[in-house]
Enzyme design. Structure first.
Site, PDB file in Angstrom:
ATOM      1  N   GLY A 177       0.811  -1.216   0.000  1.00  0.00           N
ATOM      2  CA  GLY A 177       0.000   0.000   0.000  1.00  0.00           C
ATOM      3  C   GLY A 177       0.838   1.256   0.000  1.00  0.00           C
ATOM      4  CB  SER A 178       2.893   2.798  -1.500  1.00  0.00           C
ATOM      5  OG  SER A 178       2.778   1.835  -2.527  1.00  0.00           O
TER       6      SER A 178
END
Length: 218
Positions: A185-186
């Site tokens: 997640g980013s």
């Protein structure tokens, strides 16, 4: 589809751990808990497996087009003052990568790496307005063959606490080339010239190396 190199050791260790865990449970505990844990283990492993997938892509190649650096969702399109490198107004386009997206990062244009820097930082949620300047991140500037510079920023999120990169200043890169990976997640920010024509809208889904984000004037 193949498995990305960043996930191979983790997947092997996870498989070994889950195999041992379920073996112990089946030997010392009774159903139905053993079967419940087995199902949870399989689902958990499949989630990790899909996260590190490396699907085949027919890459988009065009000199005046800026190609998506990541899979995800367009969450920001706005004019900002970029303060690390340009110190001038730029058009920012941000792509949020959820844990279910492919997390390979690709170069949006062909050219030379003019600038690269890693910044240690916080782990605010990736969509936080200050994530671009306060989170752990890397900043990459690529100068196209025609002289236009594009700034690209990898940003770690609340779960993503490991940014990988495979480039350095002075390196020539091709459009769509894999240059990095962010785990779990980013977000990726693009900073484009003000005269670039933005071809995506808020909420659009992108495919790294395929979706055209913008067109340049030169």
């Amino acid at each position: 589809m193949t498995i990305h190199k960043e996930g191979r050791i983790l997947l092997l260790v996870s498989l070994l751990f889950l195999f041992i865990l379920n073996g112990i449970l089946f030997n010392f505990f009774a159903a139905p808990w053993t079967w419940i844990v087995l199902v949870i283990s399989v689902v958990f492993y499949l989630l990790i497996l899909q996260f590190f997938r490396n699907p085949y892509r027919l890459l988009t190649k065009a000199d005046l087009q800026v190609i998506a650096p990541a899979d995800g969702k367009v969450v920001v399109i706005e004019e900002v003052i970029e303060t690390e490198y340009f110190n001038t107004p730029r058009r920012q386009v941000s792509i949020f990568m959820s844990p279910i997206n492919v997390h390979i990062n690709r170069t949006p244009i062909e050219g030379m790496v003019q600038y690269f820097k890693y910044h240690a930082g916080k782990y605010l949620v990736a969509w936080h307005p200050k994530a671009s300047t306060e989170n752990e991140r890397t900043t990459l500037v690529i100068k196209s063959n025609s002289g236009t510079e594009i700034l690209l920023r990898q940003i770690a999120g609340a779960l993503a606490k490991r940014i990988r990169w495979y480039i350095a200043e002075g390196q020539l890169v091709s459009q769509g080339q894999e240059f990095g990976f962010i785990k779990f997640g980013s977000r990726v920010d693009l900073f484009l010239p003000l005269d670039a024509k933005i071809l995506v809208n808020l909420g659009d889904k992108t495919k790294g190396g395929v979706t055209v984000i913008a067109e340049l004037t030169k």
